[in-house]
Motif scaffolding. Structure first.
Motif, PDB file in Angstrom:
ATOM      1  N   VAL A  10      12.515  -3.933  -0.455  1.00  0.00           N
ATOM      2  CA  VAL A  10      12.036  -5.341   0.016  1.00  0.00           C
ATOM      3  C   VAL A  10      10.535  -4.688   0.904  1.00  0.00           C
ATOM      4  N   THR A  11      10.491  -3.627   1.420  1.00  0.00           N
ATOM      5  CA  THR A  11       9.293  -3.170   2.141  1.00  0.00           C
ATOM      6  C   THR A  11       8.242  -3.225   1.247  1.00  0.00           C
ATOM      7  N   LYS A  12       8.277  -2.606  -0.095  1.00  0.00           N
ATOM      8  CA  LYS A  12       7.367  -2.188  -0.914  1.00  0.00           C
ATOM      9  C   LYS A  12       6.871  -3.999  -1.494  1.00  0.00           C
ATOM     10  N   ALA A  13       8.017  -4.665  -1.584  1.00  0.00           N
ATOM     11  CA  ALA A  13       7.446  -5.880  -2.263  1.00  0.00           C
ATOM     12  C   ALA A  13       6.733  -6.921  -1.004  1.00  0.00           C
ATOM     13  N   LYS A  32       3.057  -6.106  -1.306  1.00  0.00           N
ATOM     14  CA  LYS A  32       2.438  -6.568  -2.531  1.00  0.00           C
ATOM     15  C   LYS A  32       2.357  -8.127  -2.376  1.00  0.00           C
ATOM     16  N   VAL A  33       3.159  -8.784  -1.707  1.00  0.00           N
ATOM     17  CA  VAL A  33       3.099 -10.102  -1.582  1.00  0.00           C
ATOM     18  C   VAL A  33       2.383 -10.689  -0.672  1.00  0.00           C
ATOM     19  N   ASP A  36       0.770 -15.503  -1.224  1.00  0.00           N
ATOM     20  CA  ASP A  36       1.611 -16.701  -1.532  1.00  0.00           C
ATOM     21  C   ASP A  36       2.464 -16.747  -0.620  1.00  0.00           C
ATOM     22  N   LEU A  37       2.440 -18.138  -0.282  1.00  0.00           N
ATOM     23  CA  LEU A  37       3.381 -18.441   0.963  1.00  0.00           C
ATOM     24  C   LEU A  37       4.776 -18.583   0.356  1.00  0.00           C
ATOM     25  N   PRO A  38       5.062 -19.200  -0.535  1.00  0.00           N
ATOM     26  CA  PRO A  38       6.314 -19.174  -0.946  1.00  0.00           C
ATOM     27  C   PRO A  38       6.996 -17.842  -1.353  1.00  0.00           C
ATOM     28  N   LYS A  39       6.425 -16.948  -2.084  1.00  0.00           N
ATOM     29  CA  LYS A  39       6.700 -15.474  -2.346  1.00  0.00           C
ATOM     30  C   LYS A  39       6.947 -14.925  -0.818  1.00  0.00           C
ATOM     31  N   GLU A  83      10.156 -15.747   0.399  1.00  0.00           N
ATOM     32  CA  GLU A  83      11.215 -15.257  -0.194  1.00  0.00           C
ATOM     33  C   GLU A  83      11.519 -13.811   0.136  1.00  0.00           C
ATOM     34  N   ILE A  84      10.435 -13.259   0.035  1.00  0.00           N
ATOM     35  CA  ILE A  84      10.642 -11.727   0.703  1.00  0.00           C
ATOM     36  C   ILE A  84      11.150 -11.417   2.003  1.00  0.00           C
TER      37      ILE A  84
END
Length: 81
Positions: free
Chosen positions: A42-45, A48-49, A54-57, A60-61
């Motif tokens: 999750v931290t890696k993601a 990237k996000v 990208d607000l929705p992403k 989600e993260i």
């Protein structure tokens, strides 16, 4: 011969308790490893996000991060009793 059987019976009982304790510790270790792995992913993601903004992403993260953090909290409360 009855005393010998009682003594042997008590020794088997102690062995069973010790075996269960080891199994519980191994189960905790496996769960901790899974939570740690999940938090790492999750931290890696998140990195990237966040760069894409990208607000929705991002939301989600963040939800995934909060879930992983809650899992870690539950795990630590289970371990500490």
């Amino acid at each position: 011969m009855g005393i010998l059987h009682k003594k042997q019976s008590a020794e088997y009982l102690r062995l069973a308790v010790r075996t269960e304790a080891v199994a519980a510790k191994l189960e905790i270790a496996v769960k901790t490893q899974k939570v740690t792995s999940s938090m790492s992913q999750v931290t890696k993601a998140m990195g990237k996000v966040m760069s894409s903004m990208d607000l929705p992403k991002i939301q989600e993260i963040m939800d995934k991060f909060e879930k992983a953090f809650e899992d870690a909290d539950v795990m630590s409360s289970t371990v500490t009793g």
